[in-house]
Design a protein around this motif. Structure first.
Motif, PDB file in Angstrom:
ATOM      1  N   LYS A 189       0.848  -1.401   0.014  1.00  0.00           N
ATOM      2  CA  LYS A 189       0.035   0.115   0.170  1.00  0.00           C
ATOM      3  C   LYS A 189       0.795   1.156   0.145  1.00  0.00           C
ATOM      4  CE  LYS A 189      -3.987   0.765   2.110  1.00  0.00           C
ATOM      5  NZ  LYS A 189      -5.070   0.722   3.136  1.00  0.00           N
ATOM      6  N   TYR A 190       0.706   2.167  -0.781  1.00  0.00           N
ATOM      7  CA  TYR A 190       1.393   3.264  -1.006  1.00  0.00           C
ATOM      8  C   TYR A 190       0.577   4.697  -0.629  1.00  0.00           C
ATOM      9  CZ  TYR A 190       4.601   0.373  -3.808  1.00  0.00           C
ATOM     10  OH  TYR A 190       5.606  -0.470  -4.045  1.00  0.00           O
ATOM     11  N   PHE A 191       1.257   5.504   0.080  1.00  0.00           N
ATOM     12  CA  PHE A 191       1.050   6.726   0.532  1.00  0.00           C
ATOM     13  C   PHE A 191       1.889   7.584  -0.044  1.00  0.00           C
ATOM     14  CE2 PHE A 191      -0.170   3.779   3.749  1.00  0.00           C
ATOM     15  CZ  PHE A 191      -1.478   4.191   4.210  1.00  0.00           C
ATOM     16  N   LEU A 192       1.458   8.545  -1.059  1.00  0.00           N
ATOM     17  CA  LEU A 192       2.300   9.613  -1.559  1.00  0.00           C
ATOM     18  C   LEU A 192       1.973  11.019  -1.148  1.00  0.00           C
ATOM     19  CD1 LEU A 192       1.306   8.332  -5.531  1.00  0.00           C
ATOM     20  CD2 LEU A 192       2.851   7.395  -3.798  1.00  0.00           C
ATOM     21  N   LEU A 193       3.104  11.524  -0.611  1.00  0.00           N
ATOM     22  CA  LEU A 193       3.191  12.807  -0.201  1.00  0.00           C
ATOM     23  C   LEU A 193       4.081  13.874  -0.832  1.00  0.00           C
ATOM     24  CD1 LEU A 193       2.775  14.738   2.329  1.00  0.00           C
ATOM     25  CD2 LEU A 193       4.824  13.698   3.442  1.00  0.00           C
ATOM     26  N   ARG A 194       3.490  14.958  -1.362  1.00  0.00           N
ATOM     27  CA  ARG A 194       4.213  16.003  -2.213  1.00  0.00           C
ATOM     28  C   ARG A 194       4.803  16.806  -0.902  1.00  0.00           C
ATOM     29  NH1 ARG A 194       2.338  20.493  -6.147  1.00  0.00           N
ATOM     30  NH2 ARG A 194       4.456  21.273  -6.630  1.00  0.00           N
ATOM     31  N   HIS A 195       6.147  17.047  -0.980  1.00  0.00           N
ATOM     32  CA  HIS A 195       6.999  17.757  -0.129  1.00  0.00           C
ATOM     33  C   HIS A 195       6.217  19.130   0.371  1.00  0.00           C
ATOM     34  CE1 HIS A 195       7.924  20.816  -2.953  1.00  0.00           C
ATOM     35  NE2 HIS A 195       8.359  19.939  -3.941  1.00  0.00           N
ATOM     36  N   GLY A 196       6.513  19.819   1.464  1.00  0.00           N
ATOM     37  CA  GLY A 196       5.857  20.887   1.894  1.00  0.00           C
ATOM     38  C   GLY A 196       6.359  22.243   1.012  1.00  0.00           C
ATOM     39  N   GLN A 197       5.577  23.326   1.175  1.00  0.00           N
ATOM     40  CA  GLN A 197       5.828  24.627   0.272  1.00  0.00           C
ATOM     41  C   GLN A 197       7.526  24.799   0.572  1.00  0.00           C
ATOM     42  OE1 GLN A 197       5.274  28.368   1.765  1.00  0.00           O
ATOM     43  NE2 GLN A 197       3.999  28.846  -0.035  1.00  0.00           N
ATOM     44  N   ASN A 198       8.279  25.123  -0.475  1.00  0.00           N
ATOM     45  CA  ASN A 198       9.719  25.476  -0.341  1.00  0.00           C
ATOM     46  C   ASN A 198       9.762  26.960  -0.667  1.00  0.00           C
ATOM     47  OD1 ASN A 198      10.382  25.653  -3.264  1.00  0.00           O
ATOM     48  ND2 ASN A 198       9.853  23.580  -3.406  1.00  0.00           N
ATOM     49  N   PHE A 199      11.081  27.355  -0.471  1.00  0.00           N
ATOM     50  CA  PHE A 199      11.382  28.905  -0.595  1.00  0.00           C
ATOM     51  C   PHE A 199      11.270  29.260  -2.005  1.00  0.00           C
ATOM     52  CE2 PHE A 199      14.819  31.500  -2.187  1.00  0.00           C
ATOM     53  CZ  PHE A 199      14.645  32.858  -1.266  1.00  0.00           C
ATOM     54  N   TYR A 200      11.584  28.432  -3.129  1.00  0.00           N
ATOM     55  CA  TYR A 200      11.232  28.866  -4.442  1.00  0.00           C
ATOM     56  C   TYR A 200      10.087  28.927  -4.624  1.00  0.00           C
ATOM     57  CZ  TYR A 200      14.345  29.345  -8.592  1.00  0.00           C
ATOM     58  OH  TYR A 200      14.878  29.989  -9.441  1.00  0.00           O
TER      59      TYR A 200
ATOM     60  N   SER B  36       7.559  29.839  -2.908  1.00  0.00           N
ATOM     61  CA  SER B  36       6.962  31.258  -2.194  1.00  0.00           C
ATOM     62  C   SER B  36       7.646  32.374  -2.850  1.00  0.00           C
ATOM     63  CB  SER B  36       7.545  30.956  -0.566  1.00  0.00           C
ATOM     64  OG  SER B  36       7.268  32.233  -0.013  1.00  0.00           O
ATOM     65  N   GLU B  37       8.888  32.488  -3.127  1.00  0.00           N
ATOM     66  CA  GLU B  37       9.590  33.517  -3.492  1.00  0.00           C
ATOM     67  C   GLU B  37       9.600  33.891  -5.120  1.00  0.00           C
ATOM     68  OE1 GLU B  37      10.397  35.777  -1.265  1.00  0.00           O
ATOM     69  OE2 GLU B  37       9.560  34.602  -0.030  1.00  0.00           O
ATOM     70  N   PHE B  38       9.538  32.623  -5.685  1.00  0.00           N
ATOM     71  CA  PHE B  38       9.696  32.604  -7.363  1.00  0.00           C
ATOM     72  C   PHE B  38       8.660  31.785  -7.815  1.00  0.00           C
ATOM     73  CE2 PHE B  38      13.886  33.088  -5.277  1.00  0.00           C
ATOM     74  CZ  PHE B  38      14.219  34.617  -5.545  1.00  0.00           C
ATOM     75  N   PRO B  39       7.286  32.213  -7.513  1.00  0.00           N
ATOM     76  CA  PRO B  39       6.245  31.163  -8.195  1.00  0.00           C
ATOM     77  C   PRO B  39       6.055  31.016  -9.549  1.00  0.00           C
ATOM     78  CG  PRO B  39       5.440  33.271  -7.402  1.00  0.00           C
ATOM     79  CD  PRO B  39       6.711  33.192  -7.054  1.00  0.00           C
ATOM     80  N   ASP B  40       6.689  32.113 -10.374  1.00  0.00           N
ATOM     81  CA  ASP B  40       6.591  32.051 -11.793  1.00  0.00           C
ATOM     82  C   ASP B  40       8.006  31.516 -12.669  1.00  0.00           C
ATOM     83  OD1 ASP B  40       3.706  33.023 -11.497  1.00  0.00           O
ATOM     84  OD2 ASP B  40       4.478  35.178 -11.558  1.00  0.00           O
ATOM     85  N   THR B  41       8.822  31.038 -11.824  1.00  0.00           N
ATOM     86  CA  THR B  41      10.108  30.428 -12.387  1.00  0.00           C
ATOM     87  C   THR B  41      10.377  29.104 -12.106  1.00  0.00           C
ATOM     88  OG1 THR B  41      10.978  32.856 -11.678  1.00  0.00           O
ATOM     89  CG2 THR B  41      12.736  31.085 -12.268  1.00  0.00           C
ATOM     90  N   VAL B  42      10.974  28.823 -13.033  1.00  0.00           N
ATOM     91  CA  VAL B  42      11.214  27.269 -13.091  1.00  0.00           C
ATOM     92  C   VAL B  42      12.460  26.888 -11.990  1.00  0.00           C
ATOM     93  CG1 VAL B  42      11.941  25.227 -14.769  1.00  0.00           C
ATOM     94  CG2 VAL B  42      10.529  26.772 -15.557  1.00  0.00           C
ATOM     95  N   TYR B  43      12.371  25.793 -11.559  1.00  0.00           N
ATOM     96  CA  TYR B  43      13.456  25.233 -10.667  1.00  0.00           C
ATOM     97  C   TYR B  43      14.597  25.312 -11.632  1.00  0.00           C
ATOM     98  CZ  TYR B  43      10.120  23.714  -7.066  1.00  0.00           C
ATOM     99  OH  TYR B  43       9.263  23.910  -6.200  1.00  0.00           O
TER     100      TYR B  43
ATOM    101  N   SER C 137      18.590  20.614  -5.652  1.00  0.00           N
ATOM    102  CA  SER C 137      18.574  19.812  -4.468  1.00  0.00           C
ATOM    103  C   SER C 137      18.743  20.852  -3.197  1.00  0.00           C
ATOM    104  CB  SER C 137      19.771  18.982  -4.677  1.00  0.00           C
ATOM    105  OG  SER C 137      20.868  19.579  -4.742  1.00  0.00           O
ATOM    106  N   LEU C 138      19.031  22.002  -3.340  1.00  0.00           N
ATOM    107  CA  LEU C 138      19.444  22.912  -2.183  1.00  0.00           C
ATOM    108  C   LEU C 138      18.323  23.580  -1.841  1.00  0.00           C
ATOM    109  CD1 LEU C 138      22.836  24.165  -3.614  1.00  0.00           C
ATOM    110  CD2 LEU C 138      22.469  22.206  -2.111  1.00  0.00           C
ATOM    111  N   ILE C 139      17.052  23.607  -2.292  1.00  0.00           N
ATOM    112  CA  ILE C 139      16.006  24.501  -2.049  1.00  0.00           C
ATOM    113  C   ILE C 139      14.987  23.853  -0.871  1.00  0.00           C
ATOM    114  CG2 ILE C 139      13.813  25.357  -2.974  1.00  0.00           C
ATOM    115  CD1 ILE C 139      14.973  24.833  -5.609  1.00  0.00           C
ATOM    116  N   LEU C 140      15.302  24.778   0.225  1.00  0.00           N
ATOM    117  CA  LEU C 140      14.683  24.433   1.370  1.00  0.00           C
ATOM    118  C   LEU C 140      13.087  24.728   1.727  1.00  0.00           C
ATOM    119  CD1 LEU C 140      17.716  25.563   3.712  1.00  0.00           C
ATOM    120  CD2 LEU C 140      17.104  22.994   2.640  1.00  0.00           C
ATOM    121  N   LEU C 141      12.518  24.214   2.785  1.00  0.00           N
ATOM    122  CA  LEU C 141      11.061  24.124   3.129  1.00  0.00           C
ATOM    123  C   LEU C 141      11.024  25.643   3.723  1.00  0.00           C
ATOM    124  CD1 LEU C 141       9.881  21.061   4.674  1.00  0.00           C
ATOM    125  CD2 LEU C 141       9.784  21.704   2.512  1.00  0.00           C
ATOM    126  N   THR C 142       9.795  26.283   3.357  1.00  0.00           N
ATOM    127  CA  THR C 142       9.330  27.479   4.276  1.00  0.00           C
ATOM    128  C   THR C 142       9.001  27.268   5.571  1.00  0.00           C
ATOM    129  OG1 THR C 142       7.276  27.655   3.097  1.00  0.00           O
ATOM    130  CG2 THR C 142       9.109  28.637   2.071  1.00  0.00           C
TER     131      THR C 142
END
Length: 185
Positions: A4-15, A17-24, A30-35
Motif C-alpha cells: 500500500k502506498y502513501f504519496l506525499l508531496r513535499h511541503g512548500q519551499n522557498f522557491y 514562495s519567492e519565485f512562483p513564476d520561475t522554473v526550478y 537539490s538545495l531548495i529548502l522548506l519555508t
C-alpha cells in the motif's frame, strides 16, 4: 501491487514562495529548502499519517523532500531511505527561466511526454525511473505500508503507474498534488 502506498508531496519551499513564476534551477534544485509554511504542512501530514502504520519511508534526495520526510519520520518513528529516482523534473536549459517560456516550448501539454527540453528530461523519462523504483520496491517488500515523499510530476506519474493508467488523456485528468498533500493508493 503487493504494498500500500502513501504519496506525499513535499511541503512548500522557498522557491515556490519567492519565485512562483520561475522554473526550478538545475542542479541547485537539490538545495531548495522548506519555508515555515512547508514545515507546518509536513507536520500536518505527519499527524494524518500517524495511525497509518507506515513501515518505511522513501524520499527524493532533494532537500525539500528530505526535510519533509525527516519531519514525518521523526513523528511516526520510521526510517527514511533516500532515492535519486524520486527527484523532481530536470527542466534543463529552462532552469531559472520563466515558467511561461518552458510551457511555450511545447505545442500542447501531451508533448511533455516525448519532447525533451535541451539538457532536460520529458515525462516518459521520469515515468521510466519511477517504474524502475516501483518494480524494485515491489520485488523487495511484501504487504508493507510505504510512504513516498517526492515532487509534483514524479508523484503524479507514480500515481498513474500504481493505478495502471496507461491512457495519456486519462492520466492528464489526474490533478497534481498540492504541497503537503497525501494520497493513499
Amino acid at each position: 501491487m503487493k504494498n500500500k502506498y502513501f504519496l506525499l508531496r513535499h511541503g512548500q519551499n522557498f522557491y515556490q514562495s519567492e519565485f512562483p513564476d520561475t522554473v526550478y534551477p538545475w542542479p541547485e534544485i537539490s538545495l531548495i529548502l522548506l519555508t515555515d509554511k512547508g514545515k507546518e504542512e509536513a507536520r500536518t501530514a505527519a499527524q494524518k499519517l500517524k495511525n497509518k502504520k507506515i513501515d518505511i519511508i522513501f524520499s527524493s534526495d532533494a532537500s525539500r523532500a528530505r526535510q519533509t520526510a525527516q519531519i514525518v519520520g521523526k513523528e511516526i518513528g520510521s526510517d527514511i531511505i533516500l532515492d535519486s529516482r524520486l527527484r523532481d523534473t530536470n527542466f534543463g536549459v529552462f532552469g531559472n527561466k520563466k515558467k511561461e517560456e518552458y510551457r511555450n516550448f511545447f505545442s500542447q501539454i501531451k508533448e511533455k511526454f516525448i519532447k525533451r527540453p535541451p539538457k532536460g528530461e520529458n515525462w516518459n523519462d521520469i515515468e521510466k525511473r519511477v517504474k524502475d523504483f516501483l518494480d524494485e520496491i515491489e520485488e523487495k517488500y511484501k504487504n508493507k505500508n510505504i510512504l513516498v515523499v517526492s515532487h509534483g510530476d514524479t508523484l503524479w506519474l507514480m500515481e498513474g503507474l500504481l493505478k495502471n493508467i496507461r491512457d495519456r488523456e486519462k492520466l492528464l485528468e489526474i490533478k497534481m498534488q498540492k504541497t503537503g498533500e497525501i494520497r493513499e493508493i
